[in-house]
Scaffold this motif. Structure first.
Motif, PDB file in Angstrom:
ATOM      1  N   VAL A   1       0.828  -1.214   0.000  1.00  0.00           N
ATOM      2  CA  VAL A   1       0.000   0.000   0.000  1.00  0.00           C
ATOM      3  C   VAL A   1       0.858   1.258   0.000  1.00  0.00           C
ATOM      4  N   GLY A   2       2.178   1.081  -0.116  1.00  0.00           N
ATOM      5  CA  GLY A   2       3.084   2.216  -0.083  1.00  0.00           C
ATOM      6  C   GLY A   2       4.219   1.961   0.880  1.00  0.00           C
ATOM      7  N   GLN A   3       5.241   2.779   0.769  1.00  0.00           N
ATOM      8  CA  GLN A   3       6.429   2.596   1.590  1.00  0.00           C
ATOM      9  C   GLN A   3       6.490   3.628   2.711  1.00  0.00           C
ATOM     10  N   GLY A   4       6.934   3.183   3.889  1.00  0.00           N
ATOM     11  CA  GLY A   4       7.170   4.113   4.980  1.00  0.00           C
ATOM     12  C   GLY A   4       5.964   4.955   5.321  1.00  0.00           C
ATOM     13  N   GLY A   5       6.125   6.273   5.178  1.00  0.00           N
ATOM     14  CA  GLY A   5       5.076   7.201   5.562  1.00  0.00           C
ATOM     15  C   GLY A   5       3.754   6.961   4.863  1.00  0.00           C
ATOM     16  N   ASP A   6       3.792   6.551   3.599  1.00  0.00           N
ATOM     17  CA  ASP A   6       2.546   6.278   2.882  1.00  0.00           C
ATOM     18  C   ASP A   6       1.789   5.132   3.539  1.00  0.00           C
ATOM     19  N   GLU A   7       2.512   4.083   3.892  1.00  0.00           N
ATOM     20  CA  GLU A   7       1.865   2.960   4.570  1.00  0.00           C
ATOM     21  C   GLU A   7       1.371   3.380   5.954  1.00  0.00           C
ATOM     22  N   TYR A   8       2.195   4.116   6.675  1.00  0.00           N
ATOM     23  CA  TYR A   8       1.811   4.531   8.028  1.00  0.00           C
ATOM     24  C   TYR A   8       0.554   5.387   8.027  1.00  0.00           C
ATOM     25  N   ASP A   9       0.433   6.263   7.028  1.00  0.00           N
ATOM     26  CA  ASP A   9      -0.767   7.099   6.935  1.00  0.00           C
ATOM     27  C   ASP A   9      -2.012   6.235   6.750  1.00  0.00           C
ATOM     28  N   LYS A  10      -1.908   5.226   5.902  1.00  0.00           N
ATOM     29  CA  LYS A  10      -3.053   4.332   5.683  1.00  0.00           C
ATOM     30  C   LYS A  10      -3.353   3.519   6.936  1.00  0.00           C
ATOM     31  N   PHE A  11      -2.306   3.104   7.628  1.00  0.00           N
ATOM     32  CA  PHE A  11      -2.516   2.348   8.867  1.00  0.00           C
ATOM     33  C   PHE A  11      -3.172   3.235   9.917  1.00  0.00           C
ATOM     34  N   GLN A  12      -2.736   4.488  10.010  1.00  0.00           N
ATOM     35  CA  GLN A  12      -3.322   5.408  10.976  1.00  0.00           C
ATOM     36  C   GLN A  12      -4.800   5.638  10.676  1.00  0.00           C
ATOM     37  N   THR A  13      -5.133   5.737   9.404  1.00  0.00           N
ATOM     38  CA  THR A  13      -6.531   5.880   9.022  1.00  0.00           C
ATOM     39  C   THR A  13      -7.341   4.670   9.462  1.00  0.00           C
ATOM     40  N   ALA A  14      -6.774   3.473   9.282  1.00  0.00           N
ATOM     41  CA  ALA A  14      -7.458   2.247   9.689  1.00  0.00           C
ATOM     42  C   ALA A  14      -7.601   2.168  11.208  1.00  0.00           C
ATOM     43  N   ILE A  15      -6.590   2.641  11.913  1.00  0.00           N
ATOM     44  CA  ILE A  15      -6.664   2.662  13.379  1.00  0.00           C
ATOM     45  C   ILE A  15      -7.815   3.551  13.828  1.00  0.00           C
ATOM     46  N   SER A  16      -7.888   4.729  13.234  1.00  0.00           N
ATOM     47  CA  SER A  16      -8.933   5.686  13.615  1.00  0.00           C
ATOM     48  C   SER A  16     -10.318   5.158  13.276  1.00  0.00           C
ATOM     49  N   ALA A  17     -10.421   4.450  12.149  1.00  0.00           N
ATOM     50  CA  ALA A  17     -11.711   3.923  11.712  1.00  0.00           C
ATOM     51  C   ALA A  17     -12.098   2.639  12.441  1.00  0.00           C
ATOM     52  N   GLY A  18     -11.106   1.970  13.028  1.00  0.00           N
ATOM     53  CA  GLY A  18     -11.376   0.700  13.688  1.00  0.00           C
ATOM     54  C   GLY A  18     -11.531  -0.459  12.731  1.00  0.00           C
ATOM     55  N   THR A  19     -11.186  -0.232  11.467  1.00  0.00           N
ATOM     56  CA  THR A  19     -11.281  -1.281  10.458  1.00  0.00           C
ATOM     57  C   THR A  19     -10.380  -0.934   9.288  1.00  0.00           C
ATOM     58  N   GLY A  20      -9.999  -1.950   8.500  1.00  0.00           N
ATOM     59  CA  GLY A  20      -9.195  -1.696   7.311  1.00  0.00           C
ATOM     60  C   GLY A  20      -7.722  -1.977   7.448  1.00  0.00           C
ATOM     61  N   ALA A  21      -7.264  -2.348   8.637  1.00  0.00           N
ATOM     62  CA  ALA A  21      -5.849  -2.665   8.835  1.00  0.00           C
ATOM     63  C   ALA A  21      -5.582  -4.114   8.440  1.00  0.00           C
ATOM     64  N   PRO A  22      -4.366  -4.435   8.047  1.00  0.00           N
ATOM     65  CA  PRO A  22      -4.020  -5.831   7.779  1.00  0.00           C
ATOM     66  C   PRO A  22      -3.824  -6.578   9.088  1.00  0.00           C
ATOM     67  N   ASP A  23      -3.656  -7.879   8.986  1.00  0.00           N
ATOM     68  CA  ASP A  23      -3.348  -8.673  10.181  1.00  0.00           C
ATOM     69  C   ASP A  23      -1.903  -8.466  10.619  1.00  0.00           C
ATOM     70  N   VAL A  24      -1.013  -8.387   9.632  1.00  0.00           N
ATOM     71  CA  VAL A  24       0.425  -8.214   9.882  1.00  0.00           C
ATOM     72  C   VAL A  24       0.890  -7.020   9.068  1.00  0.00           C
ATOM     73  N   ILE A  25       1.762  -6.208   9.667  1.00  0.00           N
ATOM     74  CA  ILE A  25       2.236  -5.012   8.983  1.00  0.00           C
ATOM     75  C   ILE A  25       3.738  -4.857   9.160  1.00  0.00           C
ATOM     76  N   MET A  26       4.405  -4.504   8.070  1.00  0.00           N
ATOM     77  CA  MET A  26       5.817  -4.163   8.141  1.00  0.00           C
ATOM     78  C   MET A  26       5.924  -2.754   8.713  1.00  0.00           C
ATOM     79  N   VAL A  27       6.780  -2.586   9.716  1.00  0.00           N
ATOM     80  CA  VAL A  27       6.919  -1.286  10.359  1.00  0.00           C
ATOM     81  C   VAL A  27       8.357  -1.111  10.815  1.00  0.00           C
ATOM     82  N   GLU A  28       8.865   0.099  10.689  1.00  0.00           N
ATOM     83  CA  GLU A  28      10.210   0.370  11.185  1.00  0.00           C
ATOM     84  C   GLU A  28      10.206   0.357  12.705  1.00  0.00           C
ATOM     85  N   ALA A  29      11.300  -0.111  13.286  1.00  0.00           N
ATOM     86  CA  ALA A  29      11.348  -0.329  14.730  1.00  0.00           C
ATOM     87  C   ALA A  29      11.045   0.941  15.513  1.00  0.00           C
ATOM     88  N   ASP A  30      11.523   2.090  15.023  1.00  0.00           N
ATOM     89  CA  ASP A  30      11.314   3.319  15.790  1.00  0.00           C
ATOM     90  C   ASP A  30       9.879   3.809  15.741  1.00  0.00           C
TER      91      ASP A  30
END
Length: 446
Positions: free
Chosen positions: A76-105
């Motif tokens: 769905v995108g690299q780094g910030g692009d993916e994080y933005d989509k994940f944040q949207t899914a967090i806020s919505a309570g739906t739409g996140a994957p089961d497993v996500i690649m994320v930088e440790a920091d």
């Protein structure tokens, strides 16, 4: 971190194979579209987001090796692009994957929102020995584990052999020797010895930690409290040191990861590049070491502040985390533990300079350790520098608002470069800025 940008183009190419239909009622997001083809039907499917350039191979290898679960991968995108989509899914309570690649920091940023699962209860003991202490520390918050390490960035000092030979310089073992060598080269009319880039604050953070700083302390048992210590003596000393090098004209002040900097590296404008184990792959992709500068690079261990008490540090690294939206977290954890953990995927990753592996299967592999790195003209860089640094790395506690801190650090480094503040003053200003921000986010600052 800047490492996200390094792999952006190649990651996008890797995702370009098109969407292939797959279906499942397992998982916390839509599994109707996968970038990969799932050949084993009627098995539970775990959805995953990730952007490693060889993710297609990694996922195919996992699916080939498992008859109890399959992975549906989407880029769905690299780094910030993916994080933005994940944040949207967090806020919505739906739409996140089961497993996500994320930088440790970034893990604490999502963990504090309750968006990630502590996977310690789901098979951690069985794989604990596969990774080192520092690797696990970087993906943990307190005693809880929120990711499975994949790659890291143990740091070293890349240098130009031709410049060192010309000015009769040996690789400095301490930062005091680094400054002395820089002055020697300048006095002889030579190039800049290194670079202080305002856009790589993570480097300064690592060097402050190397000197003994602990920027943040956070106990998830007290989620409203955080320790912020950005202007301790060690932090001030490091900023003063690098500010002093810049003021004396011993190092440049060019932003890194831009064409001007790469051109300088190719043309011998800089004698050293303080960087991480992924740098040879990045530099090669950027065209370094392929023309007039072919065979002129080598790497040495990172200089130390106190050679009697050496400290190894890290810049960059990613993991696979299980999201709270996973309907079957135990199954998702099995995927997180298994992705990029088989020998074929790991070997592909390090031979193609995609990752510096943290899995000890690869890290202890004689083929990896003894590899003669072409970029370094056949030097066994892993054996001499990067593997010892990775093995000695103890890990770090990241902040839940790490990106704000790094952005604030960039602003202060820029002021040091301008000469408007000293390094110590910059540290005080950084402390005030970040502590204020933490309080605005509802934290009690210790």
């Amino acid at each position: 971190m800047k490492r996200r940008r390094i792999l952006a183009t190649v990651a996008m190419l890797a995702a370009g194979s098109g969407l292939v239909a797959c279906s499942s009622d397992e998982g916390g997001s839509d599994a109707s579209n996968c970038t990969n083809t799932i050949t084993k039907q009627n098995l539970p499917v775990v959805t995953m987001w990730g952007w490693y350039p060889n993710t297609q191979l990694v996922v195919d290898n996992f699916n080939k090796l498992h008859d109890d679960v399959q992975v549906c991968w989407t880029n769905v995108g690299q780094g910030g692009d993916e994080y933005d989509k994940f944040q949207t899914a967090i806020s919505a309570g739906t739409g996140a994957p089961d497993v996500i690649m994320v930088e440790a920091d970034r893990i604490p940023t999502f963990q504090i929102q309750g968006a990630l699962v502590d996977i310690k209860q789901y098979g951690y003991d069985a794989v604990k020995a596969n990774y080192g202490e520092g690797a696990w520390k970087d993906v943990s918050v307190g005693d809880a584990v929120y990711g499975v390490p994949v790659d890291g960035g143990p740091m070293g000092m890349i240098y130009r052999k031709d410049i060192f030979d010309k000015y009769k310089i040996t690789p400095p073992k301490t930062w005091a020797e680094y400054e002395q060598a820089a002055q020697k080269v300048k006095d002889a009319g030579g190039p800049l010895f290194g670079d202080l880039g305002a856009n790589v604050p993570a480097v300064l953070m690592a060097l402050q930690i190397q000197k003994g700083a602990s920027p943040f302390t956070f106990d998830p048992a007290q989620p409203k409290s955080i320790g912020v210590k950005l202007n301790d003596q060690a932090s001030k000393d490091v900023l003063d040191y690098w500010g002093g090098l810049a003021k004396k004209g011993l190092v440049g002040t060019q932003d890194q990861f831009v064409p001007e900097y790469i051109s300088g590296v190719i043309n011998g404008k800089y004698a050293t590049y303080i960087s991480a184990a992924w740098a040879p792959g990045y530099l090669t992709g950027a065209g370094v070491g392929k023309g007039q500068d072919t065979g002129k690079f080598a790497v040495a261990p990172l200089p130390q502040w106190d050679p009697a008490n050496p400290v190894q540090v890290n810049w960059g690294g990613s993991a696979f985390s299980v999201t709270k939206q996973a309907k079957k977290p135990e199954l998702a954890a099995k995927v997180a533990y298994g992705l990029y953990a088989d020998k074929e995927s790991l070997t592909d990753g390090w031979t193609n300079q995609i990752i510096f592996p943290l899995n000890l299967t690869a890290l202890n592999d004689p083929a990896f350790i003894d590899l003669k790195v072409a970029f370094f003209n056949g030097q066994q860089a892993n054996k001499e520098v990067y593997v010892p640094a990775a093995n000695a790395y103890k890990g770090v506690a990241y902040a839940p608002f790490g990106q704000y801190y790094l952005d604030a650090m960039t602003k202060q480094i820029s002021e040091v470069i301008k000469g408007s503040v000293t390094g110590s003053q910059a540290a005080d200003r950084l402390q005030e800025d970040v502590a204020k921000y933490a309080k605005e986010q509802g934290f009690t600052v210790q």
